[in-house]
Design an enzyme around this catalytic site. Structure first.
Site, PDB file in Angstrom:
ATOM      1  N   ASP A  26      28.355  44.441  32.228  1.00 49.29           N
ATOM      2  CA  ASP A  26      29.809  44.951  31.966  1.00 49.29           C
ATOM      3  C   ASP A  26      30.119  45.037  30.491  1.00 49.29           C
ATOM      4  OD1 ASP A  26      31.823  46.990  33.063  1.00 49.29           O
ATOM      5  OD2 ASP A  26      32.835  45.013  32.376  1.00 49.29           O
ATOM      6  N   GLU A  79      26.193  50.580  32.431  1.00 49.91           N
ATOM      7  CA  GLU A  79      26.873  51.668  32.611  1.00 49.91           C
ATOM      8  C   GLU A  79      26.667  52.730  31.423  1.00 49.91           C
ATOM      9  OE1 GLU A  79      31.357  52.980  34.268  1.00 49.91           O
ATOM     10  OE2 GLU A  79      31.008  51.090  33.556  1.00 49.91           O
ATOM     11  N   CYS A 136      35.154  46.801  45.124  1.00 50.94           N
ATOM     12  CA  CYS A 136      34.809  45.363  45.666  1.00 50.94           C
ATOM     13  C   CYS A 136      33.582  45.034  45.698  1.00 50.94           C
ATOM     14  CB  CYS A 136      35.827  45.386  46.801  1.00 50.94           C
ATOM     15  SG  CYS A 136      35.639  43.437  47.515  1.00 50.94           S
ATOM     16  N   CYS A 187      33.200  43.754  49.696  1.00 51.42           N
ATOM     17  CA  CYS A 187      33.115  44.628  50.903  1.00 51.42           C
ATOM     18  C   CYS A 187      32.783  46.118  50.598  1.00 51.42           C
ATOM     19  CB  CYS A 187      34.648  44.400  51.681  1.00 51.42           C
ATOM     20  SG  CYS A 187      35.921  44.805  50.720  1.00 51.42           S
ATOM     21  N   CYS A 207      41.473  42.873  46.072  1.00 47.69           N
ATOM     22  CA  CYS A 207      41.047  43.984  47.123  1.00 47.69           C
ATOM     23  C   CYS A 207      41.854  43.548  48.272  1.00 47.69           C
ATOM     24  CB  CYS A 207      39.420  43.534  47.744  1.00 47.69           C
ATOM     25  SG  CYS A 207      38.951  44.467  48.752  1.00 47.69           S
ATOM     26  N   CYS A 242      39.611  43.085  51.814  1.00 49.04           N
ATOM     27  CA  CYS A 242      38.975  41.606  52.250  1.00 49.04           C
ATOM     28  C   CYS A 242      39.791  40.681  51.441  1.00 49.04           C
ATOM     29  CB  CYS A 242      37.629  41.418  51.845  1.00 49.04           C
ATOM     30  SG  CYS A 242      37.303  41.849  50.116  1.00 49.04           S
ATOM     31  N   ASP A 289      35.900  42.394  35.112  1.00 49.30           N
ATOM     32  CA  ASP A 289      34.881  42.551  34.319  1.00 49.30           C
ATOM     33  C   ASP A 289      33.575  41.827  35.062  1.00 49.30           C
ATOM     34  OD1 ASP A 289      36.042  43.997  32.410  1.00 49.30           O
ATOM     35  OD2 ASP A 289      36.227  42.156  30.925  1.00 49.30           O
TER      36      ASP A 289
END
Length: 362
Positions: free
Chosen positions: A184, A268, A321, A324, A340, A343, A350
């Site tokens: 990332d 990405e 997340c 989950c 999150c 969960c 990052d």
């Protein structure tokens, strides 16, 4: 696969003058060809009849030999390859512009991106290389004598001259200690890996911004073209070169580590040009060198036998997340910790994004 090799030249004053002449002739041929092609485009745009066929690089060189060389005898002091390749590159630039791949070519200025290309009788020795007309040129590092390049490009950065050429390399396939990794890219840190490693950016421009501004401020009242003005321009160019070299060094170390130690690498597909539109972040984004990172990683993955997986830019890696896989509606840039609601996971945003990129690349 083809890889570029670049080395600094160890020159005397006579050789520096010869290289400057070659670069000047190549620049003159480029500007002449660009002016002529723009006139042809304007003529074809204004008239419906008697349109002129857009010239190729060969056509431009024929017209240069017939029209320009007799009026400019200093063309005969350099190799014929310098203007010939300049016009070839101009024709290629226009083809890319017509295909909407790049912007139209622009006129070149003296002292800015000076370069020229030669071919012919090129021979490599351990610490020197022979090129047409100019002769033997010494280098500061050993050259790969097992290769014999067909063409070489000589360029100037600040007050230093460099020679570059392409070599044929066989891909290196070695076992990788890590099967997959997600990367990332960011502004706070250059890269956060899904393995937990955080790579800080060089931020070379930020470190030397005040010094660069000071040099430019001191140069504001000097008479353009004077000796002191030229000395100041060289100092500014040297500092720009230092900033770029520090940034490239950091990126080369990171991309080499990733390609040599990971079988699959997930990144990405960032919209860098769109991100640069944010004037608050543009300087920091440019200082990190995201585009250069991707360019280096692409060819190093081919060299070391790794697989580069470019995840779609609309993939919500930051808002998802990693435990989950629930997706949040919003994740502002000010929130540095991902929490999150499903969960209860709390993790650095990052690091969470890098894990999601690793999952997408698996």
């Amino acid at each position: 696969m083809l890889l570029g090799f670049k080395s600094e030249l160890n020159l005397n004053n006579k050789q520096r003058t010869a290289l400057a002449k070659h670069a000047g002739v190549a620049r003159h041929a480029w500007n002449w060809g660009l002016g002529l092609t723009k006139q042809i485009l304007d003529h074809n745009r204004d008239t419906r009849e008697d349109k002129i066929k857009f010239p190729t690089g060969i056509d431009l060189h024929k017209w240069l030999v017939a029209l320009v060389k007799p009026a400019c005898p200093w063309y005969y002091e350099v190799s014929k390859c310098a203007p010939q390749f300049a016009l070839k590159q101009l024709a290629e630039a226009w083809r890319n512009a017509f295909k909407k791949k790049k912007k139209p070519p622009r006129f070149k200025r003296k002292g800015k991106h000076d370069s020229f290309t030669l071919d012919g009788s090129i021979k490599l020795d351990h610490f020197k290389i022979r090129v047409p007309v100019i002769g033997w040129l010494k280098t500061y590092e050993r050259l790969p004598v097992q290769f014999q390049p067909k063409t070489v490009t000589i360029s100037r950065t600040a007050d230093r001259w460099f020679i570059s050429f392409k070599l044929e390399y066989e891909p290196i396939n070695r076992p990788k200690p890590h099967p997959v990794v997600g990367v990332d890219l960011g502004i706070k840190a250059l890269a956060v890996l899904s393995t937990g490693i955080v790579v800080e950016g060089a931020s070379s421009y930020r470190k030397y911004e005040k010094k660069l501004s000071r040099l430019q401020w001191l140069n504001r009242h000097k008479q353009i073209g004077s000796s002191n003005w030229r000395k100041a321009q060289v100092k500014i160019a040297r500092l720009h070169r230092k900033i770029a070299n520090i940034r490239k060094d950091t990126l080369h170390k990171l991309t080499s580590y990733l390609a040599q130690n990971h079988s699959r690498i997930g990144i990405e597909n960032l919209n860098v040009s769109g991100m640069m539109a944010n004037h608050k972040l543009a300087k920091a984004i440019q200082d990190m060198g995201f585009h250069e990172f991707k360019r280096q990683l692409e060819y190093k993955c081919q060299l070391y036998g790794s697989t580069l997986v470019v995840v779609d830019r609309w993939y919500p890696s930051t808002k998802t997340c990693s435990r989950c896989h629930a997706v949040k509606d919003e994740m502002p840039l000010s929130e540095r910790v991902f929490r999150c609601d499903n969960c209860g996971l709390e993790i650095d945003r990052d690091f969470n994004a890098s894990i999601n990129l690793e999952i997408a690349a698996s």
